[in-house]
Design a protein around this motif. Sequence first.
Motif, PDB file in Angstrom:
ATOM      1  N   ARG A  46      21.653  25.647  -1.542  1.00 63.38           N
ATOM      2  CA  ARG A  46      20.784  24.621  -2.150  1.00 63.38           C
ATOM      3  C   ARG A  46      21.622  23.627  -2.916  1.00 63.38           C
ATOM      4  NH1 ARG A  46      19.726  22.061  -6.139  1.00 63.38           N
ATOM      5  NH2 ARG A  46      21.156  23.382  -7.314  1.00 63.38           N
ATOM      6  N   GLN A  47      21.583  22.425  -2.471  1.00 59.50           N
ATOM      7  CA  GLN A  47      22.270  21.385  -3.225  1.00 59.50           C
ATOM      8  C   GLN A  47      21.523  20.082  -2.998  1.00 59.50           C
ATOM      9  OE1 GLN A  47      26.235  21.331  -0.976  1.00 59.50           O
ATOM     10  NE2 GLN A  47      25.758  19.153  -1.126  1.00 59.50           N
ATOM     11  N   THR A  48      21.615  19.217  -3.963  1.00 61.62           N
ATOM     12  CA  THR A  48      20.901  17.956  -3.844  1.00 61.62           C
ATOM     13  C   THR A  48      21.574  17.095  -2.785  1.00 61.62           C
ATOM     14  OG1 THR A  48      20.222  18.085  -6.132  1.00 61.62           O
ATOM     15  CG2 THR A  48      20.189  15.897  -5.123  1.00 61.62           C
ATOM     16  N   ARG A 100      21.628  13.415  -0.686  1.00 55.46           N
ATOM     17  CA  ARG A 100      21.189  12.017  -0.811  1.00 55.46           C
ATOM     18  C   ARG A 100      21.439  11.224   0.472  1.00 55.46           C
ATOM     19  NH1 ARG A 100      22.946  13.455  -5.892  1.00 55.46           N
ATOM     20  NH2 ARG A 100      21.297  13.488  -7.474  1.00 55.46           N
ATOM     21  N   GLN A 154      15.058   4.362  -5.616  1.00 56.37           N
ATOM     22  CA  GLN A 154      16.090   5.355  -5.237  1.00 56.37           C
ATOM     23  C   GLN A 154      16.111   5.411  -3.706  1.00 56.37           C
ATOM     24  OE1 GLN A 154      16.648   8.820  -8.044  1.00 56.37           O
ATOM     25  NE2 GLN A 154      14.572   8.279  -8.604  1.00 56.37           N
ATOM     26  N   PHE A 195      18.085   6.334  -1.496  1.00 54.56           N
ATOM     27  CA  PHE A 195      18.597   7.494  -0.750  1.00 54.56           C
ATOM     28  C   PHE A 195      17.510   8.523  -0.440  1.00 54.56           C
ATOM     29  CE2 PHE A 195      18.738   8.893  -5.041  1.00 54.56           C
ATOM     30  CZ  PHE A 195      19.431   7.915  -5.751  1.00 54.56           C
ATOM     31  N   TRP A 225      15.965  16.987  -1.948  1.00 58.80           N
ATOM     32  CA  TRP A 225      16.266  15.992  -2.994  1.00 58.80           C
ATOM     33  C   TRP A 225      15.086  15.995  -3.958  1.00 58.80           C
ATOM     34  CZ3 TRP A 225      13.913  11.114  -4.223  1.00 58.80           C
ATOM     35  CH2 TRP A 225      14.605  10.396  -5.210  1.00 58.80           C
ATOM     36  N   ILE A 226      15.382  15.865  -5.240  1.00 57.60           N
ATOM     37  CA  ILE A 226      14.308  15.918  -6.253  1.00 57.60           C
ATOM     38  C   ILE A 226      14.506  14.785  -7.245  1.00 57.60           C
ATOM     39  CG2 ILE A 226      13.953  18.415  -6.093  1.00 57.60           C
ATOM     40  CD1 ILE A 226      15.753  18.810  -8.477  1.00 57.60           C
ATOM     41  N   THR A 227      13.421  14.369  -7.847  1.00 60.02           N
ATOM     42  CA  THR A 227      13.563  13.372  -8.916  1.00 60.02           C
ATOM     43  C   THR A 227      12.409  13.467  -9.915  1.00 60.02           C
ATOM     44  OG1 THR A 227      13.804  11.025  -9.453  1.00 60.02           O
ATOM     45  CG2 THR A 227      12.382  11.534  -7.595  1.00 60.02           C
ATOM     46  N   GLY A 228      12.774  13.152 -11.148  1.00 58.17           N
ATOM     47  CA  GLY A 228      11.738  13.048 -12.186  1.00 58.17           C
ATOM     48  C   GLY A 228      11.542  11.599 -12.566  1.00 58.17           C
ATOM     49  N   ALA A 229      12.233  10.686 -11.856  1.00 53.09           N
ATOM     50  CA  ALA A 229      12.188   9.263 -12.227  1.00 53.09           C
ATOM     51  C   ALA A 229      11.239   8.514 -11.301  1.00 53.09           C
ATOM     52  CB  ALA A 229      13.584   8.667 -12.147  1.00 53.09           C
ATOM     53  N   PHE A 279       6.615  15.477 -11.056  1.00 48.53           N
ATOM     54  CA  PHE A 279       7.912  15.651 -10.395  1.00 48.53           C
ATOM     55  C   PHE A 279       7.780  15.294  -8.919  1.00 48.53           C
ATOM     56  CE2 PHE A 279      11.921  18.308  -9.825  1.00 48.53           C
ATOM     57  CZ  PHE A 279      12.661  17.524 -10.689  1.00 48.53           C
TER      58      PHE A 279
HETATM   59  C1  LIG Z   1      14.606  17.518 -13.914  1.00 43.62           C
HETATM   60  C2  LIG Z   1      15.490  16.900 -12.872  1.00 43.62           C
HETATM   61  C3  LIG Z   1      15.464  15.536 -12.662  1.00 43.62           C
HETATM   62  C4  LIG Z   1      16.273  14.968 -11.669  1.00 43.62           C
HETATM   63  N1  LIG Z   1      16.179  13.630 -11.440  1.00 43.62           N
HETATM   64  C5  LIG Z   1      16.935  13.081 -10.450  1.00 43.62           C
HETATM   65  C6  LIG Z   1      16.806  11.699 -10.148  1.00 43.62           C
HETATM   66  O1  LIG Z   1      16.070  10.972 -10.773  1.00 43.62           O
HETATM   67  N2  LIG Z   1      17.528  11.210  -9.100  1.00 43.62           N
HETATM   68  C7  LIG Z   1      18.392  11.987  -8.370  1.00 43.62           C
HETATM   69  O2  LIG Z   1      19.005  11.480  -7.430  1.00 43.62           O
HETATM   70  N3  LIG Z   1      18.535  13.302  -8.672  1.00 43.62           N
HETATM   71  C8  LIG Z   1      17.824  13.871  -9.672  1.00 43.62           C
HETATM   72  N4  LIG Z   1      17.936  15.194  -9.944  1.00 43.62           N
HETATM   73  C9  LIG Z   1      18.913  16.010  -9.184  1.00 43.62           C
HETATM   74  C10 LIG Z   1      20.145  16.279 -10.025  1.00 43.62           C
HETATM   75  O3  LIG Z   1      20.913  15.126 -10.158  1.00 43.62           O
HETATM   76  C11 LIG Z   1      20.943  17.426  -9.393  1.00 43.62           C
HETATM   77  O4  LIG Z   1      20.161  18.586  -9.384  1.00 43.62           O
HETATM   78  C12 LIG Z   1      22.233  17.664 -10.158  1.00 43.62           C
HETATM   79  O5  LIG Z   1      23.126  16.591  -9.983  1.00 43.62           O
HETATM   80  C13 LIG Z   1      22.916  18.954  -9.751  1.00 43.62           C
HETATM   81  O6  LIG Z   1      23.240  18.944  -8.378  1.00 43.62           O
HETATM   82  P1  LIG Z   1      22.710  20.045  -7.373  1.00 43.62           P
HETATM   83  O7  LIG Z   1      21.217  19.920  -7.330  1.00 43.62           O
HETATM   84  O8  LIG Z   1      23.365  19.692  -6.073  1.00 43.62           O
HETATM   85  O9  LIG Z   1      23.119  21.379  -7.893  1.00 43.62           O
HETATM   86  C14 LIG Z   1      17.144  15.791 -10.907  1.00 43.62           C
HETATM   87  C15 LIG Z   1      17.150  17.159 -11.133  1.00 43.62           C
HETATM   88  C16 LIG Z   1      16.323  17.715 -12.075  1.00 43.62           C
HETATM   89  C17 LIG Z   1      16.312  19.219 -12.254  1.00 43.62           C
END
Ligand SMILES: Cc1cc2nc3c(=O)[nH]c(=O)nc-3n(C[C@H](O)[C@H](O)[C@H](O)COP(=O)(O)O)c2cc1C
Length: 357
Positions: free
Chosen positions: A150-152, A154, A253, A255, A308-312, A333
């Motif tokens: 699991r990794q974010t 983009r 965003q 990506f 991919w996740i975002t709170g924005a 979220f």
């Molecule tokens: C609460 C929360 C908000 C996040 N918001 C964003 C975001 O707005 N944009 C984005 O590209 N990633 C966002 N992320 C992803 C994080 O940047 C990412 O989880 C972090 O860099 C660690 O990398 P990994 O998920 O690969 O372990 C968010 C993650 C969390 C948990």
Amino acid sequence: MYTLNPNLFIQIENGEFVLWDYNNHEQYALEPDYLNRLLEWSKGSVTDTNSIDKELLEANLLVREIPTEEKWGWDVLSHIFHKGTQNIPLTEKKLSNPDEWVDEYLDFCEGIIDKQPNLFTEHPGTIIELPKPDISLYEEGKFINVLKDRQTCRVFNGETMPLNYLSTLLFTSFGLIHGEEWNELSENGLVATGMRKASASGGGLHPEEAYLLVFHVEGLLPGLYHYRPQDHKLTRLKEGEFEDKMIDLLYDQYFSAGLAVGIFISGRFDKAWWKYQHSRAYRNVLLDIGHSSQTFQLCATALGYQTWITGAFQDTEVEKFLGIDGRTESALFFVGAGIGEKQGIDQRTIDRLISRK
Ligand SMILES: Cc1cc2nc3c(=O)[nH]c(=O)nc-3n(C[C@H](O)[C@H](O)[C@H](O)COP(=O)(O)O)c2cc1C
């Protein structure tokens, strides 16, 4: 002499100044004389103490010791929320033994049961059947590898997700994987005030609702859908290609393009209001949403997808788009899954970094 309690704010309500001491969880309706006196203290213009000061001191609105300046990194709103939701006991009176504790809890639950809001959210729209979840799809992935994989991501390529994968992903992330009944409760004659899913949730309330933006899913028209855990179906709310709309809602965003599916997770505050009246429960709703997001990410990863996740995002615009009121239910979220390049940093960002050197 004295100094103002630093944890105060004033609200104007029903023709009164209501003073909140948010650290001590006290509220006072304040006469103008008292308010003026606090203003004088705040200006440092007090030379002699008077009878009002005595009362202010007793109420802890004036304090003898100047509090040490503690640096807080955000604005005052977050401080009010943080302090104002700390140290909240579960019950008003001190309970002397476990039996009393249990009785208090059972009495409380019995007292609120008839006011319980709907556990499941219903939206008007076309109901769409999903194939039966295929749990065997999870058989190959080793748990530790799923955690590591699991990794974010983009960089997504717009590849289509088979419908049985989406069905399985929704079922294990947001669905009733234990069945419709909360057996342990029903077997003991207790009324279920919540439900069980793969993620833990405060009181089993599961405030999360999943609103899917379908971009590339086999057999599903692109559009906006709501997931129904009660019967593992979807309600189609809007048909359309919403990728540009999503990117706009997510503060550009870019990506996020190429996802197979994106999900806005909302939180049903009305459920939490019902069972947990103190605003500390707002924390729990956010934690619950976080749990369901993590479960979604792990399930998607185990199915071979990137996430991919975002709170924005533009909350109010998102809520309008989803058709939720933003008051009893609010967008909290966004999670997405697709096939991608296992890249957390996209090429555009890398190129820009190089060109800036
Ligand atoms: C609460 C929360 C908000 C996040 N918001 C964003 C975001 O707005 N944009 C984005 O590209 N990633 C966002 N992320 C992803 C994080 O940047 C990412 O989880 C972090 O860099 C660690 O990398 P990994 O998920 O690969 O372990 C968010 C993650 C969390 C948990």
